[in-house]
Write a protein that holds these residues in place. Structure first.
Motif, PDB file in Angstrom:
ATOM      1  N   LYS A   3       0.805  -1.207   0.000  1.00 46.24           N
ATOM      2  CA  LYS A   3       0.000   0.000   0.000  1.00 46.24           C
ATOM      3  C   LYS A   3       0.840   1.260   0.000  1.00 46.24           C
ATOM      4  O   LYS A   3       0.476   2.256  -0.596  1.00 46.24           O
ATOM      5  N   HIS A   4       1.996   1.209   0.669  1.00 43.04           N
ATOM      6  CA  HIS A   4       2.786   2.434   0.724  1.00 43.04           C
ATOM      7  C   HIS A   4       3.446   2.760  -0.609  1.00 43.04           C
ATOM      8  O   HIS A   4       4.013   3.823  -0.791  1.00 43.04           O
ATOM      9  N   GLU A   5       3.351   1.820  -1.590  1.00 41.37           N
ATOM     10  CA  GLU A   5       3.929   2.070  -2.907  1.00 41.37           C
ATOM     11  C   GLU A   5       2.898   2.608  -3.893  1.00 41.37           C
ATOM     12  O   GLU A   5       3.224   2.863  -5.048  1.00 41.37           O
ATOM     13  N   ARG A   6       1.668   2.769  -3.467  1.00 44.31           N
ATOM     14  CA  ARG A   6       0.619   3.208  -4.381  1.00 44.31           C
ATOM     15  C   ARG A   6       0.952   4.556  -5.008  1.00 44.31           C
ATOM     16  O   ARG A   6       1.384   5.475  -4.333  1.00 44.31           O
ATOM     17  N   GLU A   7       0.714   4.658  -6.316  1.00 43.87           N
ATOM     18  CA  GLU A   7       0.787   5.943  -7.004  1.00 43.87           C
ATOM     19  C   GLU A   7      -0.602   6.463  -7.314  1.00 43.87           C
ATOM     20  O   GLU A   7      -0.775   7.637  -7.594  1.00 43.87           O
ATOM     21  N   LEU A   8      -1.604   5.566  -7.307  1.00 39.59           N
ATOM     22  CA  LEU A   8      -2.980   5.936  -7.595  1.00 39.59           C
ATOM     23  C   LEU A   8      -3.907   5.253  -6.606  1.00 39.59           C
ATOM     24  O   LEU A   8      -3.709   4.082  -6.261  1.00 39.59           O
ATOM     25  N   ALA A   9      -4.930   5.994  -6.165  1.00 37.71           N
ATOM     26  CA  ALA A   9      -5.954   5.370  -5.327  1.00 37.71           C
ATOM     27  C   ALA A   9      -6.839   4.458  -6.162  1.00 37.71           C
ATOM     28  O   ALA A   9      -7.328   3.434  -5.679  1.00 37.71           O
ATOM     29  N   ASN A  10      -7.036   4.810  -7.420  1.00 36.98           N
ATOM     30  CA  ASN A  10      -7.915   4.059  -8.313  1.00 36.98           C
ATOM     31  C   ASN A  10      -7.167   2.884  -8.932  1.00 36.98           C
ATOM     32  O   ASN A  10      -6.966   2.802 -10.133  1.00 36.98           O
ATOM     33  N   CYS A  11      -6.703   1.970  -8.092  1.00 38.64           N
ATOM     34  CA  CYS A  11      -5.994   0.799  -8.594  1.00 38.64           C
ATOM     35  C   CYS A  11      -6.188  -0.348  -7.615  1.00 38.64           C
ATOM     36  O   CYS A  11      -5.809  -0.239  -6.445  1.00 38.64           O
ATOM     37  N   GLU A  12      -6.797  -1.413  -8.084  1.00 42.97           N
ATOM     38  CA  GLU A  12      -7.016  -2.565  -7.227  1.00 42.97           C
ATOM     39  C   GLU A  12      -5.718  -3.354  -7.063  1.00 42.97           C
ATOM     40  O   GLU A  12      -4.875  -3.387  -7.954  1.00 42.97           O
ATOM     41  N   GLU A  13      -5.587  -4.003  -5.918  1.00 43.01           N
ATOM     42  CA  GLU A  13      -4.439  -4.869  -5.694  1.00 43.01           C
ATOM     43  C   GLU A  13      -4.801  -6.274  -6.166  1.00 43.01           C
ATOM     44  O   GLU A  13      -5.374  -7.069  -5.433  1.00 43.01           O
ATOM     45  N   ASN A  14      -4.480  -6.541  -7.429  1.00 42.16           N
ATOM     46  CA  ASN A  14      -4.739  -7.863  -7.989  1.00 42.16           C
ATOM     47  C   ASN A  14      -3.558  -8.279  -8.851  1.00 42.16           C
ATOM     48  O   ASN A  14      -2.555  -7.561  -8.956  1.00 42.16           O
ATOM     49  N   ALA A  15      -3.663  -9.436  -9.470  1.00 42.91           N
ATOM     50  CA  ALA A  15      -2.556  -9.938 -10.268  1.00 42.91           C
ATOM     51  C   ALA A  15      -2.219  -9.000 -11.419  1.00 42.91           C
ATOM     52  O   ALA A  15      -1.041  -8.752 -11.725  1.00 42.91           O
TER      53      ALA A  15
END
Length: 561
Positions: A3-15
């Protein structure tokens, strides 16, 4: 993807997102041999940020279209909605940014035949549900904005009413809804769509959307209302030196955002040196945008044939990418204006009684930037604009870099983020009307896009009169684009809305969708980037009232603190 690497909120954590992220990093590293090295270094050192850099030589940012551009033909409203969903899926994967539907109500209502209001609303509920699936890259929702509110035909009014009620029913974050406000059409009592404006305020009081585009602002009122709208979370496409002005069949080609705080840190106490340094960074930003524009126009990797095949862009029939894309805009954006002023003058905070003083200095800085973008536009004969950046990823990236590299912004950066564009720092407890006063003059300067939000401390559900009063006041102050924020919690079981602790107070369910807006579109709280997480916890409500739920129109605009 942690999560701390996110660049966008609009991005699901999936494959898909993991593979996409790896591919983006490889692409960005390879671009270091495409982008002039001194400009790439400026990006790496966070002097500025190249937005959507992985798409540098492949595609443009955003576009304004109408539903019929993607539907082409349909036998009924159901068929039109189905084809529109297909078209959005295809188009969102051809570009790096948002799709703005400029005349959503007037254009889509042409497909209504004998369907009932119930049927139309249900079709729109289905469309909204589809737009909250990861249609883009397999891990992101499509960045879609519906502009509406001005169509006065029976079918157009019906579609607007159904859209607002469908959105209220859906409980979803996407798409971004923008209600276009124009005095003689929907803003004045007795105007034909005044009831729809009132309904829009009701929905905003319950769902945070729609936001409001002021078509009567001095810098918007000369555009054809049916051809002007918002793309993404704030992008504004207006003037065009080559063809038809407005937002339809045009878009932003590329954007870059400047780190004003870092420039201030290099010139503490020396305003003339700050201006000179700013001019130098902006000149390099312009060089980068020109390089990107020319690369995109002539790159064999560019994927722009869909614009020509679909007749989606002005100049599509000219036979080359340059004659199309020159109708778009190149934007130089900025974040951290108030933080930069703090840095320049050694301020630990802004005394409320001195906010106008420091705002006026900020205006001079932004005027300087606008004068330079206008100069660049003339020199290069392109549409160059100044963007008040949302700063979703960079609000955290910039200060993290500056602290690690011992750039003397520590007492500004320690909060974990730089403030969006020209926005008053989120921890200053000014009331709603004062915040509007402070930010309104910037809208006319930032011709590439802007927004002003006010922050409420709780959901004003059932109090649409308060929302309407805020919108009315923002419009009276020549605000171009306006929104109202508040914590919006939705129970995943019973659909109850409010501001909840851990459990739903109605059914006791602990699965709560917590929607917030910190960059321009609604997102779930847990998905925010690190900078936006920090910003969220620093936010102070702008109510100016002890209890906003009990606010009434008779209590208009309290005195400034």
């Amino acid at each position: 993807m942690r999560k701390h690497e996110r660049e966008l909120a609009n991005c699901e954590e999936n494959a898909s997102s993991r593979i996409i992220q790896l591919g983006e990093q490889v692409k960005k590293s390879r671009l270091s041999s495409v982008i002039p090295p001194w400009l790439y270094e400026m990006h790496e050192k966070c002097q500025f940020h190249i937005h959507d850099m992985e798409f540098y030589d492949i595609t443009y940012n955003c576009i304004g279209v109408n539903p019929s551009d993607l539907i082409v033909s349909a036998s009924n409203f159901h068929d039109a909605i189905l084809k529109l969903a297909y078209g959005i899926t295809a188009l969102t994967n051809q570009q790096s940014g948002g799709i703005g539907f400029i005349d959503f109500d007037g254009d889509l209502s042409k497909y209504i035949d004998s369907e009932s209001e119930y049927d139309i609303q249900n079709e729109l509920v289905t469309l909204l549900s589809l737009l909250n699936f990861p249609l883009r890259k397999g891990c992101e929702k499509a960045y879609v904005t519906f502009n509406f509110g001005l169509c006065t035909t029976e079918k157009g009014r019906l579609l607007t009413r159904c859209l607002l009620n469908a959105y209220r029913k859906s409980g979803q974050a996407f798409p971004n809804l923008v209600f276009k406000v124009k005095g003689n059409i929907n803003h004045c009592i007795g105007s034909p769509n005044y009831d729809l404006f009132r309904l829009a305020c009701e929905v905003t009081a319950e769902c945070m959307n729609p936001t409001y585009l002021n078509m009567d602002a001095t810098f918007n009122r000369n555009f054809d209302p049916d051809s002007f709208g918002i793309m993404g979370c704030r992008t504004r496409i207006g003037e065009n030196r080559f063809g038809k002005s407005g937002s339809l069949h045009r878009g932003n080609i590329a954007a870059i955002s400047i780190n004003l705080v870092q420039i201030a840190a290099r010139n503490i106490g020396n305003l003339p040196a700050f201006y000179k340094d700013l001019s130098c960074v902006m000149l390099n930003a312009m060089e980068l945008l020109l390089h990107r524009f020319n690369t995109l126009c002539h790159s064999e990797k560019a994927t722009l044939t869909h614009l020509q095949i679909g007749c989606l862009y002005q100049g599509y029939d000219k036979g080359n990418n340059a004659d199309m894309l020159k109708n778009g805009t190149l934007s130089i954006g900025f974040i951290g204006l108030w933080d930069a002023v703090m840095m320049l003058f050694g301020l630990a905070k802004f005394p409320i009684e001195e906010l106008e003083k420091w705002r006026d200095l900020g205006l001079k800085i932004v005027h300087k930037m606008r004068n330079l973008t206008d100069q660049f536009a003339e020199e290069n004969q392109l549409n160059i604009s100044l963007l008040a950046s949302s700063g979703e990823g960079i609000s955290g990236r910039f200060p993290q870099h500056d602290i690690v590299n011992d750039i003397h912004t520590a007492y500004v950066a320690k909060k974990g983020f730089y403030t969006n564009s020209f926005h008053v720092p989120v921890d200053i407890a000014v009331n709603c009307f004062h915040k509007i006063d402070l930010e309104a003059p910037f809208h006319n300067i930032c011709n590439g896009g802007h927004i002003t939000y006010v922050e409420l401390n709780e959901i004003p559900i059932g109090n649409s009169s308060a929302i309407q009063d805020l919108v009315d006041y923002a419009i009276s102050q020549n605000i171009g684009y306006f929104g109202v924020n508040y914590p919006l919690d939705i129970c995943s079981s019973c659909g109850a809305k409010g501001t909840f602790a851990k459990f739903c107070p109605i059914c006791g369910n602990e699965h709560i969708k917590r929607l917030r807006r910190v960059s321009g579109y609604l997102s779930e709280k847990d998905s925010f980037t690190v900078g936006k997480q920090s910003e969220l916890y620093c936010r102070t409500a702008h109510n100016g009232y002890s209890d906003f739920k009990n606010y009434r129109l008779g209590n208009r605009r309290p005195e400034k603190e």
